[in-house]
Design an enzyme around this catalytic site. Structure first.
Site, PDB file in Angstrom:
ATOM      1  N   ARG A 143     100.376 132.605  11.981  1.00 26.34           N
ATOM      2  CA  ARG A 143     100.165 133.980  12.422  1.00 26.34           C
ATOM      3  C   ARG A 143     100.319 134.057  13.939  1.00 26.34           C
ATOM      4  O   ARG A 143      99.625 133.351  14.673  1.00 26.34           O
ATOM      5  CB  ARG A 143      98.714 134.323  12.059  1.00 26.34           C
ATOM      6  CG  ARG A 143      98.454 135.669  11.511  1.00 26.34           C
ATOM      7  CD  ARG A 143      97.265 135.663  10.571  1.00 26.34           C
ATOM      8  NE  ARG A 143      97.833 135.700   9.251  1.00 26.34           N
ATOM      9  CZ  ARG A 143      98.495 136.742   8.772  1.00 26.34           C
ATOM     10  NH1 ARG A 143      98.589 137.862   9.447  1.00 26.34           N
ATOM     11  NH2 ARG A 143      99.047 136.690   7.595  1.00 26.34           N
ATOM     12  N   LYS A 161     105.931 136.152   9.210  1.00 28.87           N
ATOM     13  CA  LYS A 161     106.539 136.885   8.089  1.00 28.87           C
ATOM     14  C   LYS A 161     107.728 136.065   7.578  1.00 28.87           C
ATOM     15  O   LYS A 161     107.509 134.945   7.119  1.00 28.87           O
ATOM     16  CB  LYS A 161     106.867 138.302   8.531  1.00 28.87           C
ATOM     17  CG  LYS A 161     105.574 139.074   8.899  1.00 28.87           C
ATOM     18  CD  LYS A 161     105.809 140.486   9.390  1.00 28.87           C
ATOM     19  CE  LYS A 161     104.473 141.114   9.817  1.00 28.87           C
ATOM     20  NZ  LYS A 161     104.649 142.449  10.408  1.00 28.87           N
ATOM     21  N   TYR A 206      91.664 124.577  26.961  1.00 30.85           N
ATOM     22  CA  TYR A 206      91.959 125.779  27.747  1.00 30.85           C
ATOM     23  C   TYR A 206      93.230 125.555  28.545  1.00 30.85           C
ATOM     24  O   TYR A 206      93.378 124.522  29.200  1.00 30.85           O
ATOM     25  CB  TYR A 206      90.806 126.124  28.702  1.00 30.85           C
ATOM     26  CG  TYR A 206      90.176 127.440  28.305  1.00 30.85           C
ATOM     27  CD1 TYR A 206      90.918 128.620  28.418  1.00 30.85           C
ATOM     28  CD2 TYR A 206      88.899 127.507  27.780  1.00 30.85           C
ATOM     29  CE1 TYR A 206      90.374 129.837  28.018  1.00 30.85           C
ATOM     30  CE2 TYR A 206      88.352 128.706  27.375  1.00 30.85           C
ATOM     31  CZ  TYR A 206      89.098 129.873  27.496  1.00 30.85           C
ATOM     32  OH  TYR A 206      88.567 131.055  27.093  1.00 30.85           O
ATOM     33  N   ASP A 264     112.054 145.266  17.648  1.00 27.84           N
ATOM     34  CA  ASP A 264     110.910 144.572  17.044  1.00 27.84           C
ATOM     35  C   ASP A 264     111.361 144.074  15.675  1.00 27.84           C
ATOM     36  O   ASP A 264     111.459 144.844  14.722  1.00 27.84           O
ATOM     37  CB  ASP A 264     109.745 145.561  16.929  1.00 27.84           C
ATOM     38  CG  ASP A 264     108.529 144.954  16.240  1.00 27.84           C
ATOM     39  OD1 ASP A 264     108.636 143.834  15.695  1.00 27.84           O
ATOM     40  OD2 ASP A 264     107.480 145.622  16.224  1.00 27.84           O
ATOM     41  N   THR A 316     106.932 138.836  14.986  1.00 25.65           N
ATOM     42  CA  THR A 316     105.820 138.011  14.529  1.00 25.65           C
ATOM     43  C   THR A 316     106.413 136.657  14.167  1.00 25.65           C
ATOM     44  O   THR A 316     107.632 136.507  14.058  1.00 25.65           O
ATOM     45  CB  THR A 316     105.167 138.589  13.259  1.00 25.65           C
ATOM     46  OG1 THR A 316     106.179 138.685  12.247  1.00 25.65           O
ATOM     47  CG2 THR A 316     104.578 139.977  13.495  1.00 25.65           C
ATOM     48  N   GLU A 365      95.067 128.411  30.358  1.00 28.15           N
ATOM     49  CA  GLU A 365      95.523 129.680  30.951  1.00 28.15           C
ATOM     50  C   GLU A 365      96.672 129.423  31.919  1.00 28.15           C
ATOM     51  O   GLU A 365      96.622 128.488  32.720  1.00 28.15           O
ATOM     52  CB  GLU A 365      94.365 130.368  31.685  1.00 28.15           C
ATOM     53  CG  GLU A 365      93.401 131.043  30.731  1.00 28.15           C
ATOM     54  CD  GLU A 365      92.256 131.748  31.449  1.00 28.15           C
ATOM     55  OE1 GLU A 365      92.142 131.633  32.675  1.00 28.15           O
ATOM     56  OE2 GLU A 365      91.469 132.416  30.756  1.00 28.15           O
TER      57      GLU A 365
HETATM   58  C1  LIG Z   1     103.873 143.163  11.238  1.00 27.19           C
HETATM   59  C2  LIG Z   1     104.472 143.951  12.331  1.00 27.19           C
HETATM   60  C3  LIG Z   1     103.949 143.916  13.631  1.00 27.19           C
HETATM   61  C4  LIG Z   1     102.583 143.381  13.990  1.00 27.19           C
HETATM   62  O1  LIG Z   1     102.240 142.174  13.663  1.00 27.19           O
HETATM   63  P1  LIG Z   1     100.709 141.675  13.699  1.00 27.19           P
HETATM   64  O2  LIG Z   1     100.882 140.219  13.859  1.00 27.19           O
HETATM   65  O3  LIG Z   1     100.107 142.117  12.426  1.00 27.19           O
HETATM   66  O4  LIG Z   1     100.054 142.304  14.880  1.00 27.19           O
HETATM   67  C5  LIG Z   1     104.641 144.560  14.643  1.00 27.19           C
HETATM   68  N1  LIG Z   1     105.770 145.219  14.379  1.00 27.19           N
HETATM   69  C6  LIG Z   1     106.282 145.309  13.145  1.00 27.19           C
HETATM   70  C7  LIG Z   1     107.535 146.083  12.929  1.00 27.19           C
HETATM   71  C8  LIG Z   1     105.642 144.688  12.071  1.00 27.19           C
HETATM   72  O5  LIG Z   1     106.129 144.817  10.837  1.00 27.19           O
END
Ligand SMILES: *Cc1c(COP(=O)(O)O)cnc(C)c1O
Length: 426
Positions: free
Chosen positions: A228, A222, A47, A193, A219, A49
């Site tokens: 993840r 990807k 933990y 994003d 993220t 936090e």
């Molecule tokens: C994949 C994605 C997310 C979210 O990712 P998660 O890990 O699945 O919550 C946010 N914004 C964009 C543009 C994405 O393609």
């Protein structure tokens, strides 16, 4: 303790599925073995936090070193001044930004989900569309590219507090400078994003959002090829140019507000084993091997999009700048759902996707999204793209022909057996 063979047999089955198939889901990738080893390691027991040096639990001295290493490596990758590596996912990263910068009911302006945007950019099905007043821009019908004039007109008419750029199904680069100039005219924050193209941005192969955005989220799983998870970063403006207030009404630096929004605003204990794995993947991204990988992604995507066009497929915007392409199947008399399900039988995995101005429901759709990050990790090169498109086309040209689908499936297996995946795992 007895080994849980029931569960580990299932994991092995999933490994075999990943090994045998052609993985074209644009948001997926294969992490290195050491990323997975870090993820399955002892920090999961801890933990922690709080943040390095400011924890609510004892015994965090090593965890602090792990999290600090992740932060420092991430800042180096993107030449960022500040980063938070705790968000459990990309959606959590965006949630924290909204929580830090907006009040319930504030206006936000994002790319329409049906045009390639993400759920967390204001979809009515998501918290972002429920707690905030969501406005949208789209793409132009003739070119399939972002309609910046529409973004500007909507921003001027509605004065949103935040403009969100970035997408899940958009194959072209972004004009961050234009977006910032629109935002500056109406006093809005810019959130970029970069969940999808982060890997190519990291290597300067796409436009740099950091120079023109107040806040950048991504993220890590990807194109960045880590575990993840989510991250939040800033290069400039972390001193809060807009005077956003914390829950007590004090104007604090943006970095402090964002940290507070992640914890205790939205999450409890951080996943330090995942943060350890993030640190490993960030270290990998800083190598020349990863630079070569990011360049190969773009070469493969170019080769694949050319192969689709040659066979009469309609690509939105007629091509790609990044790692993915969006294909409108209406001229092939197919729905996205049918294409996804039929290709699945041949162990070619991709997802159905709405295309701009789609006339079908999100459960059916008129298109598919195709991405190359995962197959590029497996070592496939430009010359391997044409045979893949040929196999896809064979399946899609006659979706009722089970014999032909089975034949493609065995070709898929022998094709992928030339590109071993996790040989160390037996
Ligand atoms: C994949 C994605 C997310 C979210 O990712 P998660 O890990 O699945 O919550 C946010 N914004 C964009 C543009 C994405 O393609």
């Amino acid at each position: 303790m007895q080994k849980d063979t029931q569960l580990f047999d299932l994991i092995h089955k999933e490994l075999e599925r990943q090994r045998n198939g052609i993985e074209l889901i644009a948001s997926e990738n294969f992490t290195s073995l050491q990323v997975m080893q870090a993820m399955g390691s002892v920090p999961t027991n801890k933990y922690a936090e709080g943040y390095p040096g400011k924890r609510f639990y004892g015994g965090c001295e090593v965890i602090d070193e792990i999290e600090t290493l992740a932060i420092e490596r991430l800042k180096k990758i993107f030449n960022a001044s500040w980063a938070n590596v705790q968000p459990h996912s990309g959606a959590q990263a965006n949630t924290a930004v909204f929580l830090a910068c907006l009040k319930a009911g504030d206006k936000i302006l994002g790319l329409d989900l049906s045009m390639g945007g993400h759920l967390t950019h204001g979809s009515p099905a998501n918290f972002s569309g429920k707690n905030y007043q969501a406005l949208f821009y789209g793409v132009k019908k003739d070119t399939g590219t972002i309609d910046y004039d529409q973004m500007e007109a909507t921003a001027k008419a509605e004065k949103p507090k935040m403009i969100i750029c970035g997408a899940s199904a958009y194959s072209r680069d972004w004009d961050y400078q234009r977006i910032r100039s629109i935002a500056d005219q109406v006093g809005a924050l810019v959130l970029a994003d970069i969940a999808h193209p982060a890997g190519m941005i990291a290597k300067g192969l796409l436009n740099d959002p950091f120079e023109h955005s107040h806040i950048v989220t991504s993220t890590t799983h990807k194109t960045l090829r880590g575990p993840r998870g989510g991250i939040i970063m800033m290069r400039h403006d972390f001193d809060n140019p807009f005077g956003v207030k914390d829950p007590k009404g004090n104007i604090r630096p943006m970095s402090a507000l964002l940290d507070l929004a992640v914890f205790p605003g939205m999450q409890g204990g951080p996943l330090e084993h995942v943060i350890a794995a993030k640190a490993v993947s960030f270290g990998e991204i800083l190598t020349d091997d990863y630079t070569a990988y990011a360049k190969q992604i773009i070469r493969n995507a170019q080769a694949m999009s050319a192969a689709f066009v040659k066979r009469g497929y309609h690509l939105i915007s007629n091509g790609t700048d990044n790692h993915l392409m969006l294909i409108d199947l209406r001229n092939k008399n197919l729905t996205g759902k049918k294409a996804q399900e039929t290709l699945d039988k041949a162990h070619i995995t991709l997802n159905k996707n709405a295309v701009p101005f789609d006339d079908k429901s999100p459960f059916i759709t008129s298109g598919i999204r195709v991405g190359v990050p995962a197959i590029t990790t497996r070592g496939l090169l430009e010359a391997d793209m044409e045979p893949i498109v040929e196999m896809i086309d064979t399946v899609l040209s006659d979706t009722a022909n089970e014999g032909r689908i089975a034949e493609v499936k065995s070709r898929v297996h022998s094709f992928m057996s030339k590109f071993p995946l996790y040989p160390e795992l037996g």
